[in-house]
Design an enzyme around this catalytic site. Structure first.
Site, mmCIF file in Angstrom:
data_model
loop_
_atom_site.group_PDB
_atom_site.id
_atom_site.type_symbol
_atom_site.label_atom_id
_atom_site.label_comp_id
_atom_site.label_asym_id
_atom_site.label_seq_id
_atom_site.Cartn_x
_atom_site.Cartn_y
_atom_site.Cartn_z
ATOM 1 N N ASP A 21 3.065 6.048 6.599
ATOM 2 C CA ASP A 21 2.768 5.572 7.955
ATOM 3 C C ASP A 21 4.000 5.465 8.854
ATOM 4 O O ASP A 21 4.164 4.479 9.591
ATOM 5 C CB ASP A 21 2.061 4.215 7.885
ATOM 6 C CG ASP A 21 0.688 4.294 7.247
ATOM 7 O OD1 ASP A 21 0.327 5.370 6.727
ATOM 8 O OD2 ASP A 21 -0.018 3.270 7.228
ATOM 9 N N LYS A 110 -5.871 8.145 6.958
ATOM 10 C CA LYS A 110 -6.750 7.081 6.446
ATOM 11 C C LYS A 110 -7.218 6.184 7.587
ATOM 12 O O LYS A 110 -6.532 6.033 8.590
ATOM 13 C CB LYS A 110 -6.008 6.237 5.407
ATOM 14 C CG LYS A 110 -4.703 5.612 5.920
ATOM 15 C CD LYS A 110 -3.908 4.966 4.794
ATOM 16 C CE LYS A 110 -2.545 4.468 5.248
ATOM 17 N NZ LYS A 110 -2.579 3.388 6.216
ATOM 18 N N CYS A 152 1.289 -1.607 4.286
ATOM 19 C CA CYS A 152 0.841 -0.326 3.740
ATOM 20 C C CYS A 152 1.731 0.205 2.625
ATOM 21 O O CYS A 152 1.238 0.857 1.700
ATOM 22 C CB CYS A 152 0.685 0.682 4.863
ATOM 23 S SG CYS A 152 -0.635 0.209 6.019
#
Length: 202
Positions: A21, A110, A152
């Site tokens: 990310d 995602k 994350c």
């Protein structure tokens, strides 16, 4: 060894780098910024350029939201609900410009219609899940870097361990939302079996 000579292998198996990310939305100037995000993006780019031959695969993950329901809120609690971020079709959802030369071997996205913290909740353009991509490539070990360590990166690392992969978190190539949350994440990852190490110690 060059990348054309085959997978990066060693005494501990076949290793992948998971770049989690690293998107403008999570960096200074983005919708959900983490202090130090831009610097970490640049550091990851430098590390990967210098050490690409350590890895059989380099995989990027991205938050990729269309309508994730209650994950977005106009009055977020920053625990379960958040301001809109990583919205598909915006520049903030793309990979950070610092990674423009990364050329990942695979990319997964995602969270289109639900909250998704772990990269293992993501799929590539062909619908293949991250876990399947790694296992099909014979990966046994992963190094995890990216944003944010407390969320994350933590979730991705814990899922890697659950899948039976050995996991290292490169501590200088990630950044938490807050120092306190970062400390809690490192404790949880270490307790689950992850190795925490600075990249210059490898």
């Amino acid at each position: 060894m060059t990348r054309d000579e085959g997978p990066a292998t060693g005494t501990d198996g076949t290793r992948a780098l998971l770049v989690v990310d690293v998107q403008p939305t999570f960096c200074e100037g983005g919708a959900l910024p983490v202090e130090g995000g831009n610097a970490v993006a640049a550091a990851i780019a430098r590390y990967t350029a210098a050490h690409r031959d350590r890895y059989a695969l380099v995989v990027t993950t991205q938050d990729w939201h269309v309508d994730p329901g209650a994950h977005f809120s106009d009055d977020p609690d920053y625990v379960d609900t958040w301001p809109p971020h990583a919205v598909v079709g915006t520049a903030e959802a793309e990979l950070h410009p610092a990674l423009s030369d990364l050329r990942p071997d695979a990319s997964v996205r995602k969270g289109e219609y639900a909250a998704a913290y772990s990269g293992f909740e993501g799929v590539d353009a062909d619908g293949r899940a991250l876990g399947a991509l790694l296992l099909d490539a014979g990966v046994t070990d992963v190094d995890v870097v990216g944003i944010a360590e407390s969320h994350c990166v933590r979730a991705t690392t814990l899922d890697a361990l659950t899948l039976g992969l050995r996991a290292r978190v490169l501590t200088d190539l990630t950044v938490p939302v807050t120092p306190e949350q970062g400390a809690a994440a490192r404790e949880a990852m270490a307790a689950a079996g992850a190795e925490l190490v600075a990249s210059d110690a490898l």
